[in-house]
Design a protein around this motif. Structure first.
Motif, PDB file in Angstrom:
ATOM      1  N   ALA A 268      38.512  35.370  43.804  1.00 60.78           N
ATOM      2  CA  ALA A 268      38.015  36.550  43.312  1.00 60.78           C
ATOM      3  C   ALA A 268      36.547  36.919  44.225  1.00 60.78           C
ATOM      4  CB  ALA A 268      37.654  36.565  41.782  1.00 60.78           C
ATOM      5  N   ASP A 269      36.235  38.040  44.316  1.00 60.21           N
ATOM      6  CA  ASP A 269      34.934  38.600  44.769  1.00 60.21           C
ATOM      7  C   ASP A 269      34.445  37.944  46.068  1.00 60.21           C
ATOM      8  OD1 ASP A 269      33.873  39.973  42.647  1.00 60.21           O
ATOM      9  OD2 ASP A 269      34.591  38.199  41.528  1.00 60.21           O
ATOM     10  N   VAL A 270      35.551  37.810  46.843  1.00 58.94           N
ATOM     11  CA  VAL A 270      35.235  37.570  48.432  1.00 58.94           C
ATOM     12  C   VAL A 270      34.204  38.374  49.305  1.00 58.94           C
ATOM     13  CG1 VAL A 270      36.378  37.223  50.726  1.00 58.94           C
ATOM     14  CG2 VAL A 270      37.872  37.165  48.709  1.00 58.94           C
ATOM     15  N   HIS A 271      34.079  39.526  48.678  1.00 56.97           N
ATOM     16  CA  HIS A 271      32.776  40.269  49.158  1.00 56.97           C
ATOM     17  C   HIS A 271      32.530  40.178  50.547  1.00 56.97           C
ATOM     18  CE1 HIS A 271      31.615  42.363  45.405  1.00 56.97           C
ATOM     19  NE2 HIS A 271      31.640  41.275  44.821  1.00 56.97           N
ATOM     20  N   ALA A 272      33.518  40.441  51.480  1.00 60.39           N
ATOM     21  CA  ALA A 272      33.573  40.499  52.940  1.00 60.39           C
ATOM     22  C   ALA A 272      32.921  39.517  53.506  1.00 60.39           C
ATOM     23  CB  ALA A 272      32.863  42.011  53.292  1.00 60.39           C
ATOM     24  N   GLY A 296      40.418  40.990  43.506  1.00 58.81           N
ATOM     25  CA  GLY A 296      39.331  42.295  43.356  1.00 58.81           C
ATOM     26  C   GLY A 296      37.989  41.852  44.090  1.00 58.81           C
ATOM     27  N   ASP A 297      37.345  43.148  44.441  1.00 57.98           N
ATOM     28  CA  ASP A 297      36.160  43.035  45.343  1.00 57.98           C
ATOM     29  C   ASP A 297      36.405  42.396  46.489  1.00 57.98           C
ATOM     30  OD1 ASP A 297      34.986  44.478  43.380  1.00 57.98           O
ATOM     31  OD2 ASP A 297      33.117  43.066  43.030  1.00 57.98           O
ATOM     32  N   VAL A 298      37.404  42.635  47.257  1.00 56.15           N
ATOM     33  CA  VAL A 298      37.551  42.055  48.786  1.00 56.15           C
ATOM     34  C   VAL A 298      36.415  42.219  49.783  1.00 56.15           C
ATOM     35  CG1 VAL A 298      39.218  42.223  50.483  1.00 56.15           C
ATOM     36  CG2 VAL A 298      39.986  41.955  48.372  1.00 56.15           C
ATOM     37  N   ASN A 324      35.808  46.969  41.691  1.00 59.12           N
ATOM     38  CA  ASN A 324      35.039  48.086  41.789  1.00 59.12           C
ATOM     39  C   ASN A 324      34.457  48.302  42.977  1.00 59.12           C
ATOM     40  OD1 ASN A 324      33.598  45.814  41.067  1.00 59.12           O
ATOM     41  ND2 ASN A 324      31.930  46.879  40.046  1.00 59.12           N
ATOM     42  N   HIS A 325      34.011  47.288  43.739  1.00 60.49           N
ATOM     43  CA  HIS A 325      33.679  47.402  45.207  1.00 60.49           C
ATOM     44  C   HIS A 325      34.545  47.866  46.233  1.00 60.49           C
ATOM     45  CE1 HIS A 325      29.373  45.995  44.773  1.00 60.49           C
ATOM     46  NE2 HIS A 325      29.976  45.590  43.594  1.00 60.49           N
ATOM     47  N   ASP A 326      35.830  47.455  45.774  1.00 60.81           N
ATOM     48  CA  ASP A 326      36.991  48.058  46.977  1.00 60.81           C
ATOM     49  C   ASP A 326      36.918  49.535  46.404  1.00 60.81           C
ATOM     50  OD1 ASP A 326      37.296  45.338  47.519  1.00 60.81           O
ATOM     51  OD2 ASP A 326      38.707  45.238  45.809  1.00 60.81           O
ATOM     52  N   VAL A 376      43.394  41.093  36.279  1.00 64.02           N
ATOM     53  CA  VAL A 376      42.400  42.303  36.582  1.00 64.02           C
ATOM     54  C   VAL A 376      41.013  41.919  37.232  1.00 64.02           C
ATOM     55  CG1 VAL A 376      43.285  43.293  34.324  1.00 64.02           C
ATOM     56  CG2 VAL A 376      41.276  42.020  34.452  1.00 64.02           C
ATOM     57  N   HIS A 377      40.396  42.874  37.744  1.00 63.20           N
ATOM     58  CA  HIS A 377      39.061  42.399  38.384  1.00 63.20           C
ATOM     59  C   HIS A 377      37.980  42.055  37.255  1.00 63.20           C
ATOM     60  CE1 HIS A 377      35.782  42.124  40.996  1.00 63.20           C
ATOM     61  NE2 HIS A 377      35.227  43.057  40.384  1.00 63.20           N
ATOM     62  N   GLY A 378      37.850  43.010  36.180  1.00 63.81           N
ATOM     63  CA  GLY A 378      36.743  43.255  35.483  1.00 63.81           C
ATOM     64  C   GLY A 378      37.045  42.446  34.133  1.00 63.81           C
ATOM     65  N   GLY A 413      37.728  38.327  37.754  1.00 64.94           N
ATOM     66  CA  GLY A 413      36.751  38.158  38.761  1.00 64.94           C
ATOM     67  C   GLY A 413      35.348  38.906  38.246  1.00 64.94           C
ATOM     68  N   ASN A 414      34.619  39.552  38.878  1.00 64.94           N
ATOM     69  CA  ASN A 414      33.460  40.607  38.407  1.00 64.94           C
ATOM     70  C   ASN A 414      32.457  39.668  37.939  1.00 64.94           C
ATOM     71  OD1 ASN A 414      32.795  43.053  38.534  1.00 64.94           O
ATOM     72  ND2 ASN A 414      32.942  43.396  36.686  1.00 64.94           N
ATOM     73  N   THR A 415      32.342  38.421  37.345  1.00 62.42           N
ATOM     74  CA  THR A 415      31.296  37.904  36.720  1.00 62.42           C
ATOM     75  C   THR A 415      30.653  36.767  37.857  1.00 62.42           C
ATOM     76  OG1 THR A 415      32.592  35.970  36.164  1.00 62.42           O
ATOM     77  CG2 THR A 415      32.182  37.992  34.667  1.00 62.42           C
ATOM     78  N   HIS A 416      31.649  36.623  38.906  1.00 66.81           N
ATOM     79  CA  HIS A 416      31.124  35.596  39.973  1.00 66.81           C
ATOM     80  C   HIS A 416      30.599  33.951  39.326  1.00 66.81           C
ATOM     81  CE1 HIS A 416      30.200  38.948  43.064  1.00 66.81           C
ATOM     82  NE2 HIS A 416      30.767  39.386  42.313  1.00 66.81           N
ATOM     83  N   VAL A 417      31.130  33.915  38.283  1.00 71.25           N
ATOM     84  CA  VAL A 417      30.961  32.690  37.400  1.00 71.25           C
ATOM     85  C   VAL A 417      32.414  31.672  37.192  1.00 71.25           C
ATOM     86  CG1 VAL A 417      29.877  31.336  35.311  1.00 71.25           C
ATOM     87  CG2 VAL A 417      28.637  33.406  36.574  1.00 71.25           C
TER      88      VAL A 417
HETATM   89 ZN    ZN Z   1      32.061  41.265  42.500  1.00 68.97          ZN
END
Ligand code: ZN
Length: 509
Positions: A268-272, A296-298, A324-326, A376-378, A413-417
């Motif tokens: 999750a949350d690869v964030h580029a 999500g948040d690729v 949400n960032h995607d 889901v992402h969130g 994902g989304n929490t990054h924890v």
């Molecule tokens: Zn994220």
């Protein structure tokens, strides 16, 4: 019908105060209601009902109490209702203290809900699968505690937010090992003439899944036999019976789908962050995975969106949901983004080609699997699926929403924890399980699992986080690999990223 006279004294609520308190009860007592069959408040003759738009009040007319007995009775009753967990949380018991000469009465008040017998066929049909899952859980949870609920539609209503189904009846009956259900389902089929085989399948599946958790309550096969005897003419009842005795679908679907033969890598949350992604994909865990679930948040926040999208889009094992960032990269940043997130969304959009934008734009907001998980992402309770967070304050609501949707496991994902919010039993609050040890799924009734923020951790632990759902789907391991942050931060500096975004990667916050 006049309201009994006296002063309303609230004794106890199931778990939250009645909105409006005693004033709401007094206002409702201005509006008497009938209790005949088919009305909004069908009930027995000895119970009298009052209701305004906000509040429903019922008072037992057949018992006259001494003050001390009344309070003792109410306290025992509320105790039982709290343990049962099927009632509206604001349901409040009160005593009507008598004026001179009038007898003392006991009453109960709840916020007004729309019971299901007032729903149109179209409304009932639209919500049928959700109703089946919620009803099976509500009914069999009560059975587990020795009580049979009256399964009539007039006794059931959703909360205003549509998340929880509640029991409205004041009476409880001893558990009867399914006898009332055997009679109630044919009655339901007669009443709702539109119920077809597909509706029977949904109900049978929901009952089977709840009964599998409670094998001592009632044998699925016993209920199926009883329905077959009654239901030869009803495709609905025949389908309920067939679903009830269908063998457990989990091993068959896992073997049949091919993809689930090996492990599933969950990220999750690869964030580029291409360095972090490359490090994880080079691990033995990733190489051994037959499926890669991307939560999500690729893109967003990181310097390599195009390369990261290409890498994931070209891997046939990847199954992804939209973050949400995607969405912000595809459609523009929402007003809720802070200045740094907005800057990065715009920068990201300018650095993605049309093909990458189209791949991101095509991602669904949720996925589920034949193995029984939801992704889901969130958070599952969020209608948009990608904005909300699973954390201490929202874990219980999200576990409820997950179970109502018929799932026991959700990746998000989304929490990054990294870590899991889990529930051992329906009546127990959620607890957090840290990622140091593998999560043994059979210990829990429901679990919300975050693999951590692969490209941007926020749990203070550096490295690229991921999780692995093992092939038998009974265990989830968490992993982290080190990678060199230097080149990532250097590329961010060259592209003039905000300093805060560069620094937080090193801090893991
Ligand atoms: Zn994220």
């Amino acid at each position: 019908m006049t309201a009994p006279q006296g002063r309303v004294r609230l004794i106890a609520a199931v778990s939250v105060p009645l909105p409006g308190g005693t004033a709401a009860i007094a206002a409702a007592l201005e509006v008497p209601r009938g209790t005949e069959r088919g009305s909004e408040f069908p009930g027995r003759r000895s119970t009298r009902v009052w209701a305004d738009d906000a509040t429903v009040v019922k008072i037992r007319d057949d018992v006259e109490w001494a003050a001390r007995d009344a309070e003792r009775w109410v306290e025992a009753r509320v105790e039982r209702e709290r343990a049962l967990g099927c009632y509206p949380p604001e349901r409040s018991w009160f005593v009507l203290d008598a004026d001179d000469g009038d007898p003392l009465r006991i009453g109960v008040a709840t916020s007004r809900r729309r019971p299901l017998h007032l729903w149109s066929d179209a409304e009932l049909e639209a919500g049928w699968p959700r109703f089946c899952a919620a009803f099976a859980a509500l009914y069999l949870d009560a059975a587990e505690q020795g009580w049979r609920l009256d399964e009539g539609l007039s006794n059931l209503a959703w909360d205003a937010d549509g998340v929880r189904l509640r029991y409205l009846d004041d009476d409880l009956y001893a558990w009867d090992r399914g006898t009332a259900l055997q009679l109630g389902l044919p009655a339901l089929a007669r009443r709702l003439g539109w119920l077809a085989a597909e509706h029977g399948e949904a109900l049978g599946r929901a009952l089977r899944e709840e009964l599998r958790r409670r094998p001592l309550l009632l044998a699925s096969a016993e209920l199926a036999d009883a329905l077959r005897l009654d239901g030869t003419a009803s495709p609905f009842l025949a389908a309920v019976a067939a679903e009830l005795v269908r063998p457990d679908a989990h091993p068959a679907s896992a073997a049949g789908s091919g993809a689930a033969d090996g492990a599933t890598l969950v990220i999750a949350d690869v964030h580029a962050n291409l360095e972090a992604l490359t490090a994880v994909l080079a691990s033995d865990d990733a190489r051994g995975a037959s499926r890669i679930l991307v939560l999500g948040d690729v893109v967003g926040y990181g310097p390599d969106p195009q390369e990261v999208v290409e890498r994931l889009a070209s891997d046939e094992r990847v199954v992804a949901v939209l973050g949400n960032h995607d969405a912000a990269a595809v459609e523009g940043a929402p007003s809720t983004f802070n200045a740094d997130a907005r800057w990065s969304a715009e920068w990201t959009r300018e650095h993605l080609d049309a093909e990458a934008l189209s791949w991101l734009g095509s991602l669904p907001r949720e996925r589920d699997s034949a193995d029984g998980w939801l992704a889901v992402h969130g958070a599952p309770i969020d209608p948009a699926r990608f904005n909300a967070y699973v954390y201490r304050m929202t874990a219980d609501d999200n576990l409820d929403a997950l179970e109502l949707a018929g799932h026991s496991l959700c990746f998000h994902g989304n929490t990054h924890v990294a870590g899991s919010w889990v529930r051992r039993a329906r009546t127990m609050p959620g607890e957090f399980v840290a990622p140091e040890l593998p999560l043994a799924l059979e210990r829990y009734r429901a679990a919300l699992v975050c693999p951590g923020g692969l490209g941007q951790p926020r749990d203070g632990i550096p490295g690229a986080a991921y999780a692995v759902l093992e092939p038998d789907a009974r265990r989830i391991r968490f992993g982290r690999v080190d990678y060199d942050l230097g080149p990532v931060q250097e590329r961010m500096r060259r592209a003039a990223f905000p300093d805060k975004l560069i620094a937080r990667l090193g801090l893991g916050r």
